[in-house]
Design a protein around this motif. Structure first.
Motif, PDB file in Angstrom:
ATOM      1  N   ALA A  87      76.744  41.840  52.665  1.00  0.00           N
ATOM      2  CA  ALA A  87      75.765  42.227  53.683  1.00  0.00           C
ATOM      3  C   ALA A  87      74.353  42.055  53.115  1.00  0.00           C
ATOM      4  O   ALA A  87      74.127  42.270  51.920  1.00  0.00           O
ATOM      5  CB  ALA A  87      75.997  43.668  54.096  1.00  0.00           C
ATOM      6  N   PRO A  88      73.406  41.639  53.941  1.00  0.00           N
ATOM      7  CA  PRO A  88      72.045  41.397  53.450  1.00  0.00           C
ATOM      8  C   PRO A  88      71.411  42.605  52.744  1.00  0.00           C
ATOM      9  O   PRO A  88      70.775  42.449  51.711  1.00  0.00           O
ATOM     10  CB  PRO A  88      71.274  41.031  54.715  1.00  0.00           C
ATOM     11  N   VAL A  89      71.616  43.797  53.290  1.00  0.00           N
ATOM     12  CA  VAL A  89      71.023  44.985  52.658  1.00  0.00           C
ATOM     13  C   VAL A  89      71.634  45.212  51.281  1.00  0.00           C
ATOM     14  O   VAL A  89      70.922  45.505  50.309  1.00  0.00           O
ATOM     15  CB  VAL A  89      71.204  46.223  53.557  1.00  0.00           C
ATOM     16  N   ALA A  90      72.939  45.041  51.169  1.00  0.00           N
ATOM     17  CA  ALA A  90      73.600  45.217  49.883  1.00  0.00           C
ATOM     18  C   ALA A  90      73.121  44.170  48.875  1.00  0.00           C
ATOM     19  O   ALA A  90      72.959  44.468  47.687  1.00  0.00           O
ATOM     20  CB  ALA A  90      75.105  45.131  50.050  1.00  0.00           C
ATOM     21  N   GLU A  91      72.887  42.962  49.349  1.00  0.00           N
ATOM     22  CA  GLU A  91      72.393  41.911  48.459  1.00  0.00           C
ATOM     23  C   GLU A  91      71.000  42.247  47.936  1.00  0.00           C
ATOM     24  O   GLU A  91      70.703  42.063  46.756  1.00  0.00           O
ATOM     25  CB  GLU A  91      72.382  40.578  49.199  1.00  0.00           C
ATOM     26  N   ILE A  92      70.145  42.752  48.801  1.00  0.00           N
ATOM     27  CA  ILE A  92      68.785  43.106  48.394  1.00  0.00           C
ATOM     28  C   ILE A  92      68.802  44.282  47.432  1.00  0.00           C
ATOM     29  O   ILE A  92      68.111  44.272  46.409  1.00  0.00           O
ATOM     30  CB  ILE A  92      67.914  43.393  49.629  1.00  0.00           C
ATOM     31  N   VAL A  93      69.603  45.308  47.726  1.00  0.00           N
ATOM     32  CA  VAL A  93      69.687  46.480  46.848  1.00  0.00           C
ATOM     33  C   VAL A  93      70.252  46.081  45.490  1.00  0.00           C
ATOM     34  O   VAL A  93      69.734  46.488  44.442  1.00  0.00           O
ATOM     35  CB  VAL A  93      70.528  47.597  47.496  1.00  0.00           C
ATOM     36  N   GLY A  94      71.307  45.282  45.482  1.00  0.00           N
ATOM     37  CA  GLY A  94      71.878  44.821  44.220  1.00  0.00           C
ATOM     38  C   GLY A  94      70.900  43.983  43.422  1.00  0.00           C
ATOM     39  O   GLY A  94      70.826  44.093  42.198  1.00  0.00           O
ATOM     40  N   SER A  95      70.129  43.168  44.109  1.00  0.00           N
ATOM     41  CA  SER A  95      69.114  42.361  43.429  1.00  0.00           C
ATOM     42  C   SER A  95      68.035  43.238  42.822  1.00  0.00           C
ATOM     43  O   SER A  95      67.525  42.942  41.746  1.00  0.00           O
ATOM     44  CB  SER A  95      68.495  41.367  44.404  1.00  0.00           C
ATOM     45  N   PHE A  96      67.694  44.336  43.502  1.00  0.00           N
ATOM     46  CA  PHE A  96      66.715  45.268  42.954  1.00  0.00           C
ATOM     47  C   PHE A  96      67.262  45.942  41.695  1.00  0.00           C
ATOM     48  O   PHE A  96      66.549  46.082  40.700  1.00  0.00           O
ATOM     49  CB  PHE A  96      66.329  46.334  43.980  1.00  0.00           C
ATOM     50  N   ILE A  97      68.531  46.319  41.725  1.00  0.00           N
ATOM     51  CA  ILE A  97      69.132  46.996  40.571  1.00  0.00           C
ATOM     52  C   ILE A  97      69.145  46.072  39.358  1.00  0.00           C
ATOM     53  O   ILE A  97      68.823  46.488  38.245  1.00  0.00           O
ATOM     54  CB  ILE A  97      70.558  47.478  40.915  1.00  0.00           C
ATOM     55  N   TYR A  98      69.507  44.815  39.564  1.00  0.00           N
ATOM     56  CA  TYR A  98      69.621  43.882  38.439  1.00  0.00           C
ATOM     57  C   TYR A  98      68.331  43.143  38.113  1.00  0.00           C
ATOM     58  O   TYR A  98      68.122  42.758  36.976  1.00  0.00           O
ATOM     59  CB  TYR A  98      70.734  42.868  38.699  1.00  0.00           C
ATOM     60  N   GLY A  99      67.474  42.935  39.102  1.00  0.00           N
ATOM     61  CA  GLY A  99      66.304  42.107  38.844  1.00  0.00           C
ATOM     62  C   GLY A  99      64.968  42.731  39.169  1.00  0.00           C
ATOM     63  O   GLY A  99      63.934  42.072  39.038  1.00  0.00           O
ATOM     64  N   GLY A 100      64.969  43.984  39.624  1.00  0.00           N
ATOM     65  CA  GLY A 100      63.714  44.634  39.954  1.00  0.00           C
ATOM     66  C   GLY A 100      63.027  43.950  41.125  1.00  0.00           C
ATOM     67  O   GLY A 100      63.666  43.431  42.039  1.00  0.00           O
ATOM     68  N   ALA A 101      61.699  43.944  41.072  1.00  0.00           N
ATOM     69  CA  ALA A 101      60.910  43.377  42.166  1.00  0.00           C
ATOM     70  C   ALA A 101      61.143  41.871  42.318  1.00  0.00           C
ATOM     71  O   ALA A 101      61.210  41.355  43.435  1.00  0.00           O
ATOM     72  CB  ALA A 101      59.431  43.655  41.943  1.00  0.00           C
TER      73      ALA A 101
END
Length: 61
Positions: free
Chosen positions: A6-20
């Motif tokens: 899901a797009p929201v999960a992808e964005i949240v996961g990207s924040f956890i691993y890659g920050g901004a």
């Protein structure tokens, strides 16, 4: 979408691993995927495959 995430999960996961930067990449990747049907990585691979195929055809002639 090419992925099952899901797009929201992808964005949240990207924040956890890659920050901004991870969030920025995820947003751009989702926009590209929505427009082309493929992720940035998928588009790059397709472009390289097309280039390799067209190059090999020209060298055979």
């Amino acid at each position: 979408m090419a992925t099952d995430i899901a797009p929201v999960a992808e964005i949240v996961g990207s924040f956890i691993y890659g920050g901004a930067l991870g969030v920025g990449y995820a947003v751009v990747n989702l926009a590209v995927e929505n427009y082309t049907g493929k992720s940035i990585y998928g588009n790059i691979l397709d472009g390289l495959a097309e280039r390799l195929n067209s190059t090999s055809m020209h060298t055979c002639l």
